[in-house]
Design a protein around this motif. Sequence first.
Motif, PDB file in Angstrom:
ATOM      1  N   LEU A 141      10.607   2.272  -4.085  1.00 24.33           N
ATOM      2  CA  LEU A 141       9.059   2.768  -4.351  1.00 24.33           C
ATOM      3  C   LEU A 141       9.416   4.280  -4.035  1.00 24.33           C
ATOM      4  N   ILE A 142       8.880   5.164  -4.723  1.00 27.15           N
ATOM      5  CA  ILE A 142       8.703   6.440  -4.584  1.00 27.15           C
ATOM      6  C   ILE A 142       7.349   7.034  -4.496  1.00 27.15           C
ATOM      7  N   ALA A 143       7.226   8.362  -3.969  1.00 28.53           N
ATOM      8  CA  ALA A 143       5.801   8.856  -3.699  1.00 28.53           C
ATOM      9  C   ALA A 143       5.736  10.278  -4.014  1.00 28.53           C
ATOM     10  N   ASN A 144       4.840  10.987  -4.563  1.00 27.15           N
ATOM     11  CA  ASN A 144       4.476  12.369  -4.836  1.00 27.15           C
ATOM     12  C   ASN A 144       4.468  12.751  -3.186  1.00 27.15           C
ATOM     13  N   ARG A 145       5.129  13.936  -3.065  1.00 27.20           N
ATOM     14  CA  ARG A 145       5.170  14.673  -1.882  1.00 27.20           C
ATOM     15  C   ARG A 145       3.734  15.009  -1.494  1.00 27.20           C
ATOM     16  N   ASN A 146       2.662  15.712  -2.218  1.00 27.62           N
ATOM     17  CA  ASN A 146       1.311  15.939  -1.897  1.00 27.62           C
ATOM     18  C   ASN A 146       0.531  15.005  -1.689  1.00 27.62           C
ATOM     19  N   SER A 147       0.674  13.984  -2.500  1.00 24.81           N
ATOM     20  CA  SER A 147      -0.194  12.405  -2.236  1.00 24.81           C
ATOM     21  C   SER A 147       0.141  11.897  -0.940  1.00 24.81           C
ATOM     22  N   LEU A 148       1.287  12.241  -0.481  1.00 21.42           N
ATOM     23  CA  LEU A 148       1.672  11.345   0.848  1.00 21.42           C
ATOM     24  C   LEU A 148       0.709  11.994   1.998  1.00 21.42           C
ATOM     25  N   LYS A 149       0.622  13.465   1.683  1.00 24.33           N
ATOM     26  CA  LYS A 149      -0.253  14.238   2.812  1.00 24.33           C
ATOM     27  C   LYS A 149      -1.680  14.085   2.518  1.00 24.33           C
ATOM     28  N   LEU A 150      -2.200  14.146   1.353  1.00 22.36           N
ATOM     29  CA  LEU A 150      -3.508  14.395   0.851  1.00 22.36           C
ATOM     30  C   LEU A 150      -4.267  13.113   0.883  1.00 22.36           C
ATOM     31  N   LYS A 151      -3.243  11.931   0.457  1.00 23.72           N
ATOM     32  CA  LYS A 151      -4.128  10.737   0.243  1.00 23.72           C
ATOM     33  C   LYS A 151      -3.508   9.627   1.068  1.00 23.72           C
ATOM     34  N   ARG A 152      -3.012   9.949   2.365  1.00 21.63           N
ATOM     35  CA  ARG A 152      -2.350   9.127   3.489  1.00 21.63           C
ATOM     36  C   ARG A 152      -3.318   7.975   3.549  1.00 21.63           C
ATOM     37  N   ALA A 153      -4.793   7.952   3.833  1.00 20.97           N
ATOM     38  CA  ALA A 153      -5.695   6.928   4.125  1.00 20.97           C
ATOM     39  C   ALA A 153      -5.538   5.988   3.089  1.00 20.97           C
ATOM     40  N   ILE A 154      -5.456   6.260   1.847  1.00 16.88           N
ATOM     41  CA  ILE A 154      -5.656   5.147   0.903  1.00 16.88           C
ATOM     42  C   ILE A 154      -4.084   4.612   0.327  1.00 16.88           C
ATOM     43  N   LEU A 155      -3.072   5.658   0.734  1.00 20.47           N
ATOM     44  CA  LEU A 155      -1.867   5.188   0.404  1.00 20.47           C
ATOM     45  C   LEU A 155      -1.077   4.139   1.463  1.00 20.47           C
ATOM     46  N   THR A 156      -1.420   4.520   2.623  1.00 20.64           N
ATOM     47  CA  THR A 156      -0.633   3.764   3.733  1.00 20.64           C
ATOM     48  C   THR A 156      -0.883   2.165   3.480  1.00 20.64           C
ATOM     49  N   PRO A 157      -2.051   1.717   3.653  1.00 21.47           N
ATOM     50  CA  PRO A 157      -1.963   0.091   3.363  1.00 21.47           C
ATOM     51  C   PRO A 157      -1.201  -0.550   2.280  1.00 21.47           C
ATOM     52  N   LEU A 158      -1.361   0.267   0.856  1.00 18.55           N
ATOM     53  CA  LEU A 158      -0.321  -0.194   0.016  1.00 18.55           C
ATOM     54  C   LEU A 158       1.177  -0.049   0.311  1.00 18.55           C
ATOM     55  N   ILE A 159       1.332   0.768   0.588  1.00 18.78           N
ATOM     56  CA  ILE A 159       2.813   1.124   1.124  1.00 18.78           C
ATOM     57  C   ILE A 159       3.256   0.180   2.007  1.00 18.78           C
ATOM     58  N   ASP A 160       2.443   0.033   3.239  1.00 15.86           N
ATOM     59  CA  ASP A 160       2.891  -0.913   4.224  1.00 15.86           C
ATOM     60  C   ASP A 160       3.082  -2.505   3.651  1.00 15.86           C
ATOM     61  N   SER A 161       1.923  -2.767   2.781  1.00 11.80           N
ATOM     62  CA  SER A 161       1.802  -4.035   2.227  1.00 11.80           C
ATOM     63  C   SER A 161       3.521  -4.284   1.336  1.00 11.80           C
ATOM     64  N   PHE A 162       3.907  -3.249   1.031  1.00 11.81           N
ATOM     65  CA  PHE A 162       5.186  -3.371   0.115  1.00 11.81           C
ATOM     66  C   PHE A 162       6.447  -3.513   1.055  1.00 11.81           C
TER      67      PHE A 162
END
Length: 206
Positions: free
Chosen positions: A178-199
């Motif tokens: 699973l890879i991520a865009n570096r800015n998305s990780l900072k700017l969209k943390r709230a919506i990405l974290t649940p998804l990432i954690d479920s993976f």
Amino acid sequence: MKPVIALTKGRLEKQFIKFLQERNYDVNPFLDKGRKLQVETDDFFAIFAKGIDVATYVEYGIADLGVVGEDILLEVQPDVFDLLPFPFGKCRFAIAGEPSNLSPLRKQRIATKYPNITTKYFRDQGKSVDIVKLEGSVELAPLLGLADDIVDIVETGNTLKENGLVVKEEMLTISARLIANRNSLKLKRAILTPLIDSFRVEEGII
Ligand SMILES: Nc1ncnc2c1ncn2[C@@H]1O[C@H](COP(=O)(O)OP(=O)(O)OP(=O)(O)O)[C@@H](O)[C@H]1O
Ligand SMILES: O=P(O)(O)OC[C@H]1O[C@H](OP(=O)(O)OP(=O)(O)O)[C@H](O)[C@@H]1O
């Protein structure tokens, strides 16, 4: 706003959908997608691309996350955040060739889809080799005299076996990542974290 995930078309796509299903995501939008390259689920937008392009879409921030083979990350070294391994897409890199061929007097010639990984591997061993870049069916190269050996992915070993080739040296094991865009990780943390954690898969299972 939903996250955008870029998925590698083909075998990784199928395994990722199964992985989602096991985590109780609704995968119905994937099942009847036909030739569509974009799909929306309740949880995210998915786009489908070749592995190397998945890395590009994530690097440029078009996709927030990506599912891609580690082979692509090692070969292309895209500027993305490598978040975690998946328990699928597992295979290994190996040097393979005909069982009985002797080392050539000239420089060894290696056919591969992965020139950078191959060059680095041999360089780390203090060896310089000639590389012939191919795009697929790499196993043909030693059989037809295009190269002495190959560097390629091996999973079951069936392709090698059915073409009369053998592994000469195991190099490294890989999986889908699973890879991520570096800015998305900072700017969209709230919506990405649940998804990432479920993976995330418990340690020891991979
Ligand atoms: N035999 C294999 N077993 C398991 N994983 C594999 C195997 N071959 C490739 N992979 C992984 O799956 C990813 C996608 O492979 P796939 O064969 O679907 O596409 P490809 O052959 O690399 O590219 P193309 O889209 O040009 O066919 C690879 O990047 C690699 O990480
Ligand atoms: O050990 P196995 O289970 O036989 O799998 C290994 C084969 O799978 C991949 O090829 P792919 O099917 O992607 O086709 P390609 O050669 O056209 O890349 C890889 O390049 C090997 O050829």
